[in-house]
Design an enzyme around this catalytic site. Sequence first.
Site, mmCIF file in Angstrom:
data_model
loop_
_atom_site.group_PDB
_atom_site.id
_atom_site.type_symbol
_atom_site.label_atom_id
_atom_site.label_comp_id
_atom_site.label_asym_id
_atom_site.label_seq_id
_atom_site.Cartn_x
_atom_site.Cartn_y
_atom_site.Cartn_z
ATOM 1 N N VAL A 127 0.859 -1.199 0.000
ATOM 2 C CA VAL A 127 0.000 0.000 0.000
ATOM 3 C C VAL A 127 0.888 1.240 0.000
ATOM 4 O O VAL A 127 1.801 1.368 0.814
ATOM 5 C CB VAL A 127 -0.910 0.049 1.251
ATOM 6 C CG1 VAL A 127 -1.770 1.314 1.230
ATOM 7 C CG2 VAL A 127 -1.787 -1.182 1.337
ATOM 8 N N LYS A 200 -6.008 -1.995 -1.760
ATOM 9 C CA LYS A 200 -5.214 -1.224 -0.801
ATOM 10 C C LYS A 200 -6.084 -0.687 0.346
ATOM 11 O O LYS A 200 -5.677 -0.756 1.502
ATOM 12 C CB LYS A 200 -4.497 -0.082 -1.525
ATOM 13 C CG LYS A 200 -3.399 -0.601 -2.463
ATOM 14 C CD LYS A 200 -2.872 0.499 -3.371
ATOM 15 C CE LYS A 200 -1.738 0.045 -4.260
ATOM 16 N NZ LYS A 200 -1.397 1.026 -5.292
HETATM 17 N N1 HSE Z 1 -0.255 0.339 -10.303
HETATM 18 C C1 HSE Z 1 -0.008 0.828 -8.978
HETATM 19 C C2 HSE Z 1 -0.202 2.346 -8.952
HETATM 20 C C3 HSE Z 1 1.386 0.476 -8.572
HETATM 21 O O1 HSE Z 1 -0.279 2.951 -10.037
HETATM 22 O O2 HSE Z 1 -0.315 2.917 -7.885
HETATM 23 C C4 HSE Z 1 1.666 0.628 -7.110
HETATM 24 O O3 HSE Z 1 0.884 -0.218 -6.329
#
Ligand code: HSE
Length: 399
Positions: A127, A200
Site C-alpha cells: 500500500v 489497498k
Molecule cells: N499500479 C499501482 C499504482 C502500482 O499505479 O499505484 C503501485 O501499487
Amino acid sequence: MINVAILGYGTVGSGVYDVITGNNDVVSRNAGDEVKVKYVLDLREFPGDPVMDILTHDYNDILNDDSVDIVVEVMGGIEPANTFVRQAIEKGKSVCTSNKALVAKYGTEILSLAKEHSVSFLFEASVGGGIPVIRAINESLTADHFDKIYGILNGTTNYILTKMDEEGLAFDTVLKDAQDKGYAERNPEADIEGYDACRKIAILTSLVYGKFTDFEEISTEGITKIENSDTVLARSGGYAIKLLGLTDKNENGIYSMVAPFLIGKNNPLYGVDGVYNAVNLHGDMLENVMFYGQGAGKEATASAVVGDIVELAKNKGVTLPFGWTEEKVKLSDNLAYETKFFVRADKNIEEELDRVLDSNIKLMSDDAPDSVAFITDKMSRAALDEKLGNLDVHVIRVM
Ligand code: HSE
C-alpha cells in the site's frame, strides 16, 4: 549474514536487488548484520546482468537452502505467489511482499500461518509504494480508535487525473500518453477501474479496525467516466478530482468505497499530484495524521520492501504481530452514506436540475460551455437518486 531470496526479477524485484547491493552499507548497518541476495528466482534469463550468477529457475533451490532467512515475493498476482509464500513460511523463512492482491485476499491466513511457524510476514510496499503507512499503523498509531481513513492510493490514476486537470486533456489521450511513458500498464484495467485501490483500502481497513475486510464487498468505481467538463467545472469551483479509497465509520455503520471525489483546496489531498499518494487517518485522540510520498515506481517501492527486509533481519526468530483478526468487518450499504455531491449535466437540462436539486452552488465555465454542475447539500446517494429520477447526469461525491 542475512541471506535473502528474491522471487521475481521484474521492476520491483530488480529494484530490491539494486537497493540491497547499491545501499548495502546503510541496509546492513540498520539490519545489524550483512544483508546479501543469495538467489533470484525467475523463469527468464538475463544475459549480461550480474544477477545471472545467483539466478535460479527452480524454487526448491531456495526452499531447501536452510541458510536463506528471508524470501521476498515481488512476482505479483495470486498464483504461484500464494503457494510460494506459504511454502517459505512452512520452511521457517520469514517473508515480505509488495503484492496487494495476495495480501488483500489471503493476508489473514498467511499472517496466522506465519505465527504458527514463528516467522513473520510483512507487506509494507503493498500500500502506498514507498510510504511507510503500514508499519506506522501497526506500531505507532496504536492508541486511537480510527473512525476515518482515506487516501489517494493509486499513482497511475492520480497521474492521469492530474494531467487531465492541468492540461485540459481527455481521459483517453492522457491514458495513452501515460502508457507510452511507461506509467500505465498496457492493460490498465486494475488501475483505472479502481481494483488496485480497492485492495489497498481493504488492507488498510483490516489493519485499522483489526478485522478482515473483504475487498470484494467494497464498492469500486474507477475514473473512466470522468470527462473534461467534470475537471473544468470542478476546477472552477476550487476543487480537484481525485480517486480515493475511503473507509468511514459513523453512527450508522462502516462505509468503504473506491470512487472519484471532488477535493476542496482546504484538504491537504488537494495538492497531491502525479504519481504521489497520500493517506489520511482520523483518530479520536490524534485527530488527523497524513502520510505522503511516491505511491508507485521502482526505487520507492523497492525502498519499502528493503525496509521490511531490515525489520525481518532485526527480528529473527520472532513473529512480528499484527492486530488483524479473522473476524470480518461488516460493511454498510454505500447508498446510505451521506456526502455532498457534484452533479454535472448538459446545459439543456439546467433549469430542471436546478429545481430538483435546490442547490446554492452552481458551477459554469467558458471551457465547458455546454455543461453545468451543481454542488448539493449533504445527503445519501439514495436520496440524491430519488431527486434526480431519470435525468441524464454525471455524479461525483464531494469530500
Ligand atoms: N499500479 C499501482 C499504482 C502500482 O499505479 O499505484 C503501485 O501499487
